[in-house]
Design a protein around this motif. Structure first.
Motif, PDB file in Angstrom:
ATOM      1  N   ASN A 175       0.638  -0.901   0.373  1.00 16.40           N
ATOM      2  CA  ASN A 175       0.124   0.488   0.072  1.00 16.40           C
ATOM      3  C   ASN A 175       1.015   0.999   0.076  1.00 16.40           C
ATOM      4  N   ASN A 176       1.982   0.905  -0.021  1.00 24.35           N
ATOM      5  CA  ASN A 176       2.979   2.195  -0.801  1.00 24.35           C
ATOM      6  C   ASN A 176       3.608   3.115   0.711  1.00 24.35           C
ATOM      7  N   LYS A 177       3.409   2.157   1.852  1.00 23.20           N
ATOM      8  CA  LYS A 177       3.695   2.795   3.304  1.00 23.20           C
ATOM      9  C   LYS A 177       4.735   1.971   3.893  1.00 23.20           C
ATOM     10  N   LEU A 178       5.629   3.489   4.863  1.00 22.65           N
ATOM     11  CA  LEU A 178       6.629   2.165   5.545  1.00 22.65           C
ATOM     12  C   LEU A 178       7.269   1.504   4.560  1.00 22.65           C
ATOM     13  N   THR A 179       7.776   1.429   3.369  1.00 24.23           N
ATOM     14  CA  THR A 179       9.022   1.599   2.558  1.00 24.23           C
ATOM     15  C   THR A 179      10.078   1.703   2.835  1.00 24.23           C
ATOM     16  N   ASN A 180      10.559   1.992   3.709  1.00 24.43           N
ATOM     17  CA  ASN A 180      11.852   1.986   4.191  1.00 24.43           C
ATOM     18  C   ASN A 180      11.525   1.030   5.232  1.00 24.43           C
ATOM     19  N   VAL A 181      11.403   0.750   5.927  1.00 27.46           N
ATOM     20  CA  VAL A 181      11.362  -0.523   6.916  1.00 27.46           C
ATOM     21  C   VAL A 181      11.095  -1.891   6.566  1.00 27.46           C
ATOM     22  N   ALA A 182       9.992  -1.657   5.639  1.00 32.50           N
ATOM     23  CA  ALA A 182       9.708  -2.946   4.255  1.00 32.50           C
ATOM     24  C   ALA A 182      10.939  -2.759   3.565  1.00 32.50           C
ATOM     25  N   GLU A 183      11.871  -1.787   3.723  1.00 28.56           N
ATOM     26  CA  GLU A 183      13.340  -2.802   2.433  1.00 28.56           C
ATOM     27  C   GLU A 183      14.380  -3.749   3.106  1.00 28.56           C
ATOM     28  N   ILE A 184      14.390  -3.240   4.367  1.00 25.70           N
ATOM     29  CA  ILE A 184      14.809  -3.885   5.343  1.00 25.70           C
ATOM     30  C   ILE A 184      13.710  -5.499   5.453  1.00 25.70           C
ATOM     31  N   ILE A 185      12.714  -5.324   5.883  1.00 22.14           N
ATOM     32  CA  ILE A 185      12.259  -6.413   5.697  1.00 22.14           C
ATOM     33  C   ILE A 185      12.580  -8.194   4.841  1.00 22.14           C
ATOM     34  N   LYS A 186      12.900  -7.212   2.993  1.00 18.91           N
ATOM     35  CA  LYS A 186      12.633  -7.959   2.082  1.00 18.91           C
ATOM     36  C   LYS A 186      14.136  -8.430   1.856  1.00 18.91           C
ATOM     37  N   LEU A 187      14.944  -7.328   2.600  1.00 19.24           N
ATOM     38  CA  LEU A 187      16.367  -7.910   2.735  1.00 19.24           C
ATOM     39  C   LEU A 187      16.688  -8.889   3.727  1.00 19.24           C
ATOM     40  N   ILE A 188      16.046  -8.756   4.290  1.00 17.31           N
ATOM     41  CA  ILE A 188      16.043 -10.530   5.704  1.00 17.31           C
ATOM     42  C   ILE A 188      15.117 -11.300   4.770  1.00 17.31           C
ATOM     43  N   ILE A 189      13.980 -10.845   3.960  1.00 16.18           N
ATOM     44  CA  ILE A 189      13.364 -12.231   3.607  1.00 16.18           C
ATOM     45  C   ILE A 189      13.860 -13.076   2.516  1.00 16.18           C
ATOM     46  N   ARG A 190      15.574 -12.149   1.636  1.00 14.37           N
ATOM     47  CA  ARG A 190      15.358 -12.189   1.187  1.00 14.37           C
ATOM     48  C   ARG A 190      17.054 -13.578   1.129  1.00 14.37           C
ATOM     49  N   ASN A 280      -3.540 -13.151   0.005  1.00 11.30           N
ATOM     50  CA  ASN A 280      -3.875 -11.639   0.288  1.00 11.30           C
ATOM     51  C   ASN A 280      -2.445 -11.436  -1.163  1.00 11.30           C
ATOM     52  N   PRO A 281      -3.228 -10.132  -2.058  1.00  9.24           N
ATOM     53  CA  PRO A 281      -2.446 -10.190  -3.697  1.00  9.24           C
ATOM     54  C   PRO A 281      -1.179  -8.795  -3.388  1.00  9.24           C
ATOM     55  N   ILE A 282      -2.056  -7.586  -2.071  1.00 12.23           N
ATOM     56  CA  ILE A 282      -1.613  -7.236  -1.711  1.00 12.23           C
ATOM     57  C   ILE A 282      -0.484  -7.093  -1.037  1.00 12.23           C
ATOM     58  N   VAL A 283      -0.190  -7.965   0.096  1.00 14.04           N
ATOM     59  CA  VAL A 283       1.809  -8.805   0.324  1.00 14.04           C
ATOM     60  C   VAL A 283       1.890  -9.396  -0.715  1.00 14.04           C
ATOM     61  N   MET A 284       1.197 -10.124  -1.518  1.00 20.62           N
ATOM     62  CA  MET A 284       2.304 -10.395  -2.749  1.00 20.62           C
ATOM     63  C   MET A 284       2.373  -9.754  -3.538  1.00 20.62           C
ATOM     64  N   ASN A 285       2.063  -8.951  -3.837  1.00 23.43           N
ATOM     65  CA  ASN A 285       2.846  -6.900  -4.389  1.00 23.43           C
ATOM     66  C   ASN A 285       4.113  -6.827  -3.495  1.00 23.43           C
ATOM     67  N   GLY A 286       3.474  -6.300  -2.409  1.00 21.67           N
ATOM     68  CA  GLY A 286       4.411  -6.170  -1.860  1.00 21.67           C
ATOM     69  C   GLY A 286       6.019  -6.601  -1.397  1.00 21.67           C
ATOM     70  N   ILE A 287       5.766  -8.375  -1.468  1.00 22.00           N
ATOM     71  CA  ILE A 287       6.679  -8.796  -1.808  1.00 22.00           C
ATOM     72  C   ILE A 287       7.724  -8.612  -3.214  1.00 22.00           C
ATOM     73  N   SER A 288       7.033  -8.549  -4.357  1.00 16.71           N
ATOM     74  CA  SER A 288       7.747  -8.796  -5.494  1.00 16.71           C
ATOM     75  C   SER A 288       8.164  -7.188  -6.050  1.00 16.71           C
ATOM     76  N   THR A 289       7.650  -5.968  -5.206  1.00 18.28           N
ATOM     77  CA  THR A 289       8.417  -4.781  -5.545  1.00 18.28           C
ATOM     78  C   THR A 289       9.727  -4.798  -5.658  1.00 18.28           C
ATOM     79  N   GLY A 290      10.260  -3.961  -6.048  1.00 15.01           N
ATOM     80  CA  GLY A 290      11.830  -3.410  -5.936  1.00 15.01           C
ATOM     81  C   GLY A 290      12.343  -2.640  -5.360  1.00 15.01           C
ATOM     82  N   THR A 291      13.446  -2.853  -5.223  1.00 17.09           N
ATOM     83  CA  THR A 291      14.064  -1.457  -3.648  1.00 17.09           C
ATOM     84  C   THR A 291      13.933  -0.506  -4.661  1.00 17.09           C
TER      85      THR A 291
END
Length: 324
Positions: A175-190, A280-291
């Motif tokens: 939903n385009n919120k807390l995008t920098n926090v989410a970047e850390i989470i994506k790095l952790i998931i990676r 939830n496609p919003i979450v899957m979209n969150g996973i697939s969004t680039g840096t």
């Protein structure tokens, strides 16, 4: 000639090519939380409700606990049953990055929360019955389980149990919120996707050496453990998400990742509805969004030097393993 007392590691004579491939992948994607401009998320944070503030604090508190367990006990135990010296080196890398993960949540807290709020988060984390239960179950296996059981516990932790917490930042990212926090989470998931796949591969090597009867016993134990962990995770999820109305969606996400964990271990999926189409496609979209591409000379996102975080998909769980 003097008899060998201590053997030097020789990366030019690799016993298992997966060790080298994993080492290279992990070192290529090295990162630190200090490179992510978390302060840019403060405006988004101010716009969230108190219910959302509580949710974010608690899910990150829970994730901190699990990463602490993994860095302090999990990798230490797994290193006691290695096949190659290179495998030991890979576990050393994984252990360090688990510590980076745990520290990253404190960086988020220090950016978004007051000192009093941080103390409340850690008090809740350290006394929550469901968090403490899963930590106890996993650590009991680490301390007293057989080598293959420890690998199962590690994969279940990294590929399944983390995701009740990961759901929240991925939802906000979608939903385009807390995008920098989410970047850390994506790095952790990676990172965790590589950890889970690698440890699952090492499990499969040992599992395939067992007799058919011993394989069946281990499989029975493994599925019983997953059922038990999932039952506890449903209660934990209900406690976290009932107030915001996301519980059912988070449980679907958990079942999807439980099946992923079994995939890493070379086993059959448990949940019939545990597939991406039901998440939830919003979450899957969150996973697939680039840096986000921050300016390298000022604020640096997870694209710094190492390129972009690729879209998360099934192939992200493949680090060059030749699975049968």
């Amino acid at each position: 000639m003097v008899e060998t007392y201590y053997k030097a590691i020789n990366w030019n004579q690799i016993e298992d090519k997966v060790d080298k491939a994993t080492w290279e992948k992990l070192t290529e994607q090295f990162w630190l939380d200090t490179r992510i401009p978390l302060s840019n998320d403060r405006d988004d944070w101010r716009q969230l409700s108190e219910v959302e503030h509580t949710l974010v604090g608690r899910v990150f508190g829970g994730l901190t606990l699990l990463d602490t367990l993994q860095s302090q006990d999990g990798m230490d135990q797994l290193r006691r049953d290695t096949r190659t010296q290179e495998e030991m080196a890979v576990f050393n890398n994984i252990q360090f990055m688990e510590s980076v993960h745990a520290k990253s949540y404190s960086s988020i807290f220090s950016t978004l929360n007051t000192t009093e709020e941080i103390e409340e988060i850690f008090d809740w984390t350290n006394h929550n019955q469901y968090l403490q239960h899963k930590a106890e179950v996993i650590n009991e296996i680490y301390q007293n389980g057989k080598p293959l059981e420890k690998k199962v516990a590690s994969v279940f932790l990294e590929t399944f149990l983390f995701y009740s917490g990961f759901y929240t930042p991925l939802y906000y990212l979608g939903n385009n919120k807390l995008t920098n926090v989410a970047e850390i989470i994506k790095l952790i998931i990676r990172d965790e996707s590589v950890h889970g796949t690698y440890i699952g591969y090492k499990f499969q090597l040992g599992f395939n050496e067992l007799s058919q009867s011993d394989q069946q016993k281990l499989q029975d134990w493994m599925y019983d453990l997953l059922y038990s962990l999932y039952d506890n995770e449903e209660k934990y999820t209900s406690l976290l998400y009932d107030d915001i109305g996301w519980t059912d969606d988070v449980n679907k996400f958990l079942r999807y990742n439980a099946n992923k964990a079994l995939m890493n271990l070379g086993q059959n999926p448990l949940f019939a509805d545990g597939n991406a189409e039901n998440v939830n496609p919003i979450v899957m979209n969150g996973i697939s969004t680039g840096t986000n591409n921050h300016d390298f000379f000022s604020q640096v996102g997870n694209g710094y030097l190492l390129g972009k975080v690729a879209a998360m998909k099934d192939s992200d769980y493949n680090i060059g393993l030749d699975k049968k």
